[in-house]
Motif scaffolding. Sequence first.
Motif, mmCIF file in Angstrom:
data_model
loop_
_atom_site.group_PDB
_atom_site.id
_atom_site.type_symbol
_atom_site.label_atom_id
_atom_site.label_comp_id
_atom_site.label_asym_id
_atom_site.label_seq_id
_atom_site.Cartn_x
_atom_site.Cartn_y
_atom_site.Cartn_z
ATOM 1 N N GLU A 174 -5.573 13.403 7.358
ATOM 2 C CA GLU A 174 -4.800 12.189 7.616
ATOM 3 C C GLU A 174 -3.892 11.894 6.421
ATOM 4 O O GLU A 174 -4.239 12.201 5.277
ATOM 5 C CB GLU A 174 -5.733 11.004 7.851
ATOM 6 C CG GLU A 174 -6.614 11.131 9.083
ATOM 7 C CD GLU A 174 -7.600 9.991 9.196
ATOM 8 O OE1 GLU A 174 -7.785 9.281 8.170
ATOM 9 O OE2 GLU A 174 -8.180 9.798 10.275
ATOM 10 N N PRO A 175 -2.738 11.292 6.646
ATOM 11 C CA PRO A 175 -1.878 10.894 5.515
ATOM 12 C C PRO A 175 -2.615 9.927 4.594
ATOM 13 O O PRO A 175 -3.493 9.165 5.026
ATOM 14 C CB PRO A 175 -0.679 10.222 6.200
ATOM 15 C CG PRO A 175 -0.686 10.735 7.598
ATOM 16 C CD PRO A 175 -2.121 10.985 7.947
ATOM 17 N N SER A 176 -2.281 9.953 3.325
ATOM 18 C CA SER A 176 -3.002 9.159 2.321
ATOM 19 C C SER A 176 -2.817 7.658 2.493
ATOM 20 O O SER A 176 -3.576 6.884 1.918
ATOM 21 C CB SER A 176 -2.553 9.581 0.909
ATOM 22 O OG SER A 176 -2.866 10.922 0.658
ATOM 23 N N PHE A 177 -1.812 7.248 3.277
ATOM 24 C CA PHE A 177 -1.643 5.801 3.444
ATOM 25 C C PHE A 177 -2.618 5.224 4.469
ATOM 26 O O PHE A 177 -2.735 3.999 4.598
ATOM 27 C CB PHE A 177 -0.200 5.451 3.839
ATOM 28 C CG PHE A 177 0.281 6.081 5.123
ATOM 29 C CD1 PHE A 177 -0.160 5.634 6.350
ATOM 30 C CD2 PHE A 177 1.205 7.108 5.096
ATOM 31 C CE1 PHE A 177 0.281 6.197 7.530
ATOM 32 C CE2 PHE A 177 1.664 7.691 6.267
ATOM 33 C CZ PHE A 177 1.200 7.229 7.489
ATOM 34 N N SER A 193 9.712 8.223 4.020
ATOM 35 C CA SER A 193 8.699 8.233 2.958
ATOM 36 C C SER A 193 7.994 6.890 2.886
ATOM 37 O O SER A 193 8.631 5.834 2.994
ATOM 38 C CB SER A 193 9.336 8.571 1.607
ATOM 39 O OG SER A 193 10.094 9.758 1.691
ATOM 40 N N TYR A 199 0.173 7.284 -4.014
ATOM 41 C CA TYR A 199 0.674 8.377 -3.191
ATOM 42 C C TYR A 199 2.071 8.077 -2.643
ATOM 43 O O TYR A 199 2.421 6.922 -2.371
ATOM 44 C CB TYR A 199 -0.261 8.627 -2.001
ATOM 45 C CG TYR A 199 -1.636 9.076 -2.390
ATOM 46 C CD1 TYR A 199 -1.917 10.419 -2.624
ATOM 47 C CD2 TYR A 199 -2.685 8.158 -2.517
ATOM 48 C CE1 TYR A 199 -3.192 10.842 -2.982
ATOM 49 C CE2 TYR A 199 -3.956 8.564 -2.875
ATOM 50 C CZ TYR A 199 -4.203 9.906 -3.106
ATOM 51 O OH TYR A 199 -5.463 10.318 -3.464
ATOM 52 N N VAL A 201 3.966 9.624 0.681
ATOM 53 C CA VAL A 201 3.756 10.448 1.869
ATOM 54 C C VAL A 201 5.085 10.534 2.605
ATOM 55 O O VAL A 201 5.685 9.513 2.937
ATOM 56 C CB VAL A 201 2.672 9.848 2.784
ATOM 57 C CG1 VAL A 201 2.372 10.800 3.938
ATOM 58 C CG2 VAL A 201 1.404 9.553 1.991
ATOM 59 N N SER A 203 7.429 12.272 5.773
ATOM 60 C CA SER A 203 7.357 12.862 7.096
ATOM 61 C C SER A 203 7.997 14.250 7.114
ATOM 62 O O SER A 203 8.564 14.708 6.110
ATOM 63 C CB SER A 203 8.063 11.958 8.106
ATOM 64 O OG SER A 203 9.470 12.009 7.903
ATOM 65 N N PHE A 211 3.758 12.749 10.661
ATOM 66 C CA PHE A 211 3.155 12.908 9.336
ATOM 67 C C PHE A 211 2.026 13.933 9.346
ATOM 68 O O PHE A 211 1.166 13.906 8.462
ATOM 69 C CB PHE A 211 2.629 11.562 8.833
ATOM 70 C CG PHE A 211 3.714 10.611 8.403
ATOM 71 C CD1 PHE A 211 4.205 10.635 7.108
ATOM 72 C CD2 PHE A 211 4.254 9.706 9.302
ATOM 73 C CE1 PHE A 211 5.199 9.770 6.714
ATOM 74 C CE2 PHE A 211 5.251 8.828 8.911
ATOM 75 C CZ PHE A 211 5.735 8.862 7.618
ATOM 76 N N PRO A 224 4.859 17.878 6.383
ATOM 77 C CA PRO A 224 4.885 16.639 5.597
ATOM 78 C C PRO A 224 4.449 16.891 4.154
ATOM 79 O O PRO A 224 3.722 17.850 3.861
ATOM 80 C CB PRO A 224 3.894 15.732 6.335
ATOM 81 C CG PRO A 224 3.800 16.294 7.701
ATOM 82 C CD PRO A 224 3.994 17.769 7.567
ATOM 83 N N ASP A 226 2.545 15.147 0.925
ATOM 84 C CA ASP A 226 1.606 14.090 0.522
ATOM 85 C C ASP A 226 1.208 14.394 -0.919
ATOM 86 O O ASP A 226 0.426 15.305 -1.176
ATOM 87 C CB ASP A 226 0.405 14.086 1.447
ATOM 88 C CG ASP A 226 -0.419 12.808 1.322
ATOM 89 O OD1 ASP A 226 -0.404 12.205 0.234
ATOM 90 O OD2 ASP A 226 -1.070 12.422 2.307
ATOM 91 N N PRO A 267 6.097 21.160 0.710
ATOM 92 C CA PRO A 267 4.811 20.781 0.098
ATOM 93 C C PRO A 267 4.414 21.688 -1.059
ATOM 94 O O PRO A 267 3.686 21.259 -1.962
ATOM 95 C CB PRO A 267 3.831 20.909 1.269
ATOM 96 C CG PRO A 267 4.655 20.734 2.492
ATOM 97 C CD PRO A 267 5.984 21.329 2.168
#
Length: 620
Positions: A174-177, A193, A199, A201, A203, A211, A224, A226, A267
Amino acid sequence: PTPFDTETTITAESILGDIRTALIAGGSFSNSDITTIGTGLHIKRTSIFNASTPVGELLNVVAGKVQDVGDLPSQCKHGMVVEVVNSEAEEDNHFVKFFGNNDKDGEGTWEECAKPGRKIRFDRSTMPVVLIRTADGNFRIAELDGASYTISGDTYYHPQWDDALVGDDVTNPEPSFVGGKINKMLFFRNRFSILSDEYIVMSRPGDFTNFFAKSAIQFVASDPIDIAASSEYPAILYDGIQTNTGLVLFSKNQQFMLTTDSDVFSPQTAKINALSTYNFNFATNPISLGTTIGFLDNAGKFSRFFEMANVQREGEPELIEQSAVVNRLFEKDLKLISNSRENDIIFFSEEGASTLYGYKYFDNIRERKLASWFKWTLTGTIQYHCMQDDFLYVVVRNNNKDQLLKYAIKMDSNTFSLAENRVHLDHLMSTSGWTYNATTGKSTKAKPTGLESSNQLAAYDVDSGTNLGRFGLITVNGSNLELDGDWSSETFLIGYQFTMEVELPTIYVTRLEGEAYKADSRANTVIHRANFAFGPIGLYETTLSRVGRSDFTKLFEITPANEYVANTSSILNDNKLYSIPIYDRNTNVNLSVKSTHPTPATILYMTWEGIYNNNFYTRV
């Protein structure tokens, strides 16, 4: 068993049929639990069971896992999901799903999929919303849920957040947000973003609602990004601004650079470098001044405005505190900042205050040639302000009513027509049709919309004739405006009075040394008089403060006969010198010029006369 005679034909169907019959005869499976698909059997049961084969080369068992993709059958149950282990490391595990041709069992293809049971969808109620300008000219705010809406018979759809289509929490996390707080949203390198905690994150490029990675078995440049910032200080990211070398990120105590050393931003190539360690007021936002970056710091007793230049991937940038000359005049909790690069001007303010600070500068190719600070006091409390094109827009609140003010930084057709009258009033507007009451000796009119402030209103006549230049103060009486005298037949301008004031710095003898002027602050200098040259001028006031003496205030009103043309405003533009007597040491004197009148008082320059003695000091 295979018969030894050559007359019996053994086929896969016959072998599978015998196995199926034996399983059903054992009583553990029913007829509906076993299905023949191609050269295999699909066996299911509600309770857990084991299956094994003594010779894997002849008969293979595929359950929840296989060692590699070569163990997957070419014909299978449509929708069956299998985990491909590959090795002992979890990082190379992935899941595949069989898609039969025409959604039927049998022949088909294996495609990557998400691990069964993992969370694949965002909680849309906690995610950013979208603001859409619809075809009818209105605005629609909505969640990104893919819902449809109809306007004038046409159907439109909201965008929606993309789900995780492959992998598990290790190979496609999962995204860090998720589970955190979103501090800021940005666009960088065609990626949407999100800043959350330490973090950033980003797209997939061009796919702003996605994401999640495209594949769990290989990295793709368009996946994505991250990535986290790290420091000995808390590195929670609050804002960022793009430069030609990367994205400058701001935390409370430090600045970072998100960049890449490669031609491709991906990435694998993205990295975050530390730039500088200046405090940042995270309640505000950094601004671009064209080739430099400006930001506010409120770590001390007063706010500070810093400018950052020469931002590069390697090496530290150059920073200078531009507000050092007014460091004790800035409020601490400035939250609103807006700028216009084309007009070389920046505005700052608190939220809920009436003071608007301004910074005006002028640059040539290599250096800043001119910079000055000023402040305005507006009618009402400031809620928001921004710059667009050549205009400053300010939302002010008066008596719980919000009003949008528009200030022209450069002349447009409307402001130019008013400026021809050389009238300086806030909320300037033209008015006529006032009613005169001979009994009270006052002229009245209903208060126009927008004049909600309790500040002093004034009137200035711009009609040709004997009343041209007539000036009066307006009283607000309930819902009406009142003026002393008969203004019923006049068309004139009204607005709020304001005070323009310039406090002059200490006067020193200066000389040019290299590219800078150097002041002789150790000399004995006695000022006899200061001479001002004005541009357009009507009325102004000077105040001379001297140590040990009372303040000397003088009002200059340009009204002598033959000084201006009849039937015109009493405004001169002759560039004459007007003298202010001083006769005191330069360090004992404080001189200011101000004007609280609709007519202008434009200072062009100032000269002084006096006695200068350097006391024959010599530096060693």
